[in-house]
Design an enzyme around this catalytic site. Structure first.
Site, short mmCIF file in Angstrom:
data_model
loop_
_atom_site.label_atom_id
_atom_site.label_comp_id
_atom_site.label_asym_id
_atom_site.label_seq_id
_atom_site.Cartn_x
_atom_site.Cartn_y
_atom_site.Cartn_z
N HIS A 252 0.81 -1.22 0.00
CA HIS A 252 0.00 0.00 0.00
C HIS A 252 0.85 1.27 0.00
O HIS A 252 0.33 2.36 -0.25
CB HIS A 252 -1.00 0.00 1.17
CG HIS A 252 -0.43 0.34 2.50
ND1 HIS A 252 -0.21 -0.60 3.50
CD2 HIS A 252 -0.07 1.53 3.03
CE1 HIS A 252 0.25 0.01 4.57
NE2 HIS A 252 0.36 1.30 4.31
N ASP B 43 -4.91 -7.53 1.95
CA ASP B 43 -4.36 -8.89 2.00
C ASP B 43 -3.07 -8.92 1.18
O ASP B 43 -2.96 -8.25 0.16
CB ASP B 43 -5.40 -9.86 1.43
CG ASP B 43 -5.16 -11.29 1.86
OD1 ASP B 43 -4.33 -11.52 2.75
OD2 ASP B 43 -5.84 -12.18 1.31
N GLN C 193 0.49 6.36 11.68
CA GLN C 193 0.75 7.06 10.43
C GLN C 193 2.23 7.30 10.21
O GLN C 193 2.90 7.90 11.03
CB GLN C 193 0.03 8.41 10.43
CG GLN C 193 -1.47 8.28 10.50
CD GLN C 193 -2.11 9.57 10.91
OE1 GLN C 193 -1.60 10.28 11.74
NE2 GLN C 193 -3.25 9.87 10.33
N GLY C 194 2.73 6.83 9.06
CA GLY C 194 4.14 7.01 8.74
C GLY C 194 4.99 5.80 9.03
O GLY C 194 6.12 5.69 8.57
N ASP C 195 4.44 4.85 9.82
CA ASP C 195 5.16 3.61 10.12
C ASP C 195 4.91 2.53 9.07
O ASP C 195 5.59 1.50 9.06
CB ASP C 195 4.74 3.06 11.49
CG ASP C 195 5.21 3.95 12.63
OD1 ASP C 195 6.31 4.51 12.54
OD2 ASP C 195 4.47 4.09 13.62
N SER C 196 3.92 2.74 8.22
CA SER C 196 3.56 1.75 7.20
C SER C 196 4.80 1.19 6.49
O SER C 196 5.72 1.93 6.16
CB SER C 196 2.65 2.38 6.15
OG SER C 196 1.33 2.48 6.61
#
Length: 248
Positions: free
Chosen positions: A65, A110, A200-203
């Site tokens: 993502h 997924d 937010q931002g750790d993705s």
């Protein structure tokens, strides 16, 4: 728990069983890149977008993502070996291309994994090292670590210096009561009562167990909310794809 990506963050967060992309560390503490030398900052047009992990000298493991909305890799770079995302140091390499898992689905995230191939090789040093992939999931309630520069409060601002927080594995049979769309390619981690989480931002960043990459920060409901653990792409389930794709 997890929000819209990096520099494209949404300011509004809501409780839902629908995935919200994760982007920050809540309830953690400042750490040093030497403790987590596999951690990288993915940059889009110079701004921090997501985290990720060094797999080998020219390959980064991150979340699908983080890149699925991009037409190509032309505006992506990777910072390696930096503590601070606003005044980064260390090595910066352009991304040559990225590959998203064929089974990735935007509806529920997924198979939320992607590999980013660099234009050049990482120079390994005490601040830049690859991380081994985990082969199996730990038992329920096992302590694990998550790191990143994401916001330190829900809807807040990015941390300037790298953060870490300890959370516990939540078995999928338990986590499924919070998230009806949970899939076998996902795993969960959090703490009883909330208060510690990625956001937010750790993705795309690492969930770590015994110095191995166990999970990839993916999504959740809000950040650090009670009864809503963070959801991660499970590396043991994705390991074969990562290894095979990295050699292509």
């Amino acid at each position: 728990m997890f929000f819209i990506l990096g520099s494209l963050l949404a300011s509004t967060v809501f409780h839902s069983n629908l995935p919200m992309l994760d982007e920050r560390i809540v309830g953690g503490e400042t750490t040093n890149i030497r403790e987590f030398p596999h951690q990288i900052s993915m940059r889009y047009r110079g701004n921090h977008r997501c985290g990720g992990s060094i797999y080998d000298r020219n390959t980064i493991v991150s979340a699908a993502h983080c890149v699925n909305t991009l037409a190509d890799a032309s505006n992506l770079t990777i910072y390696i070996g930096t503590n601070n995302i606003f005044f980064p140091t260390g090595q910066e390499l352009a991304v040559r291309k990225f590959v998203i898992h064929d089974n990735y689905r935007t509806l529920n995230h997924d198979y939320d994994v992607a590999l980013l191939f660099l234009d050049g090789d990482i120079e390994y040093n005490e601040n830049a090292q690859p991380i081994e992939l985990a082969t199996e999931r730990p038992e329920n309630d096992t302590p694990v670590l998550v790191t990143g520069w994401g916001t330190t409060t829900e809807g807040g601002y990015f941390a300037s210096d790298l953060q870490k927080v300890e959370v516990n594995i939540v078995d999928n049979s338990v986590c499924g009561s919070a998230y009806s769309i949970l899939q076998p390619s996902m795993l969960c981690a959090g703490v009883t009562g909330g208060g510690k989480d990625a956001c937010q931002g750790d993705s795309g960043g690492p969930l770590i167990f015994e110095n191995k990459l166990l999970g990839i920060v993916s999504w959740g409901s809000g950040c650090a909310r009670p009864n809503y653990p963070g959801v991660y792409a499970s590396v043991p389930e994705l390991r074969s794809w990562i290894e095979e794709t990295a050699t292509e």
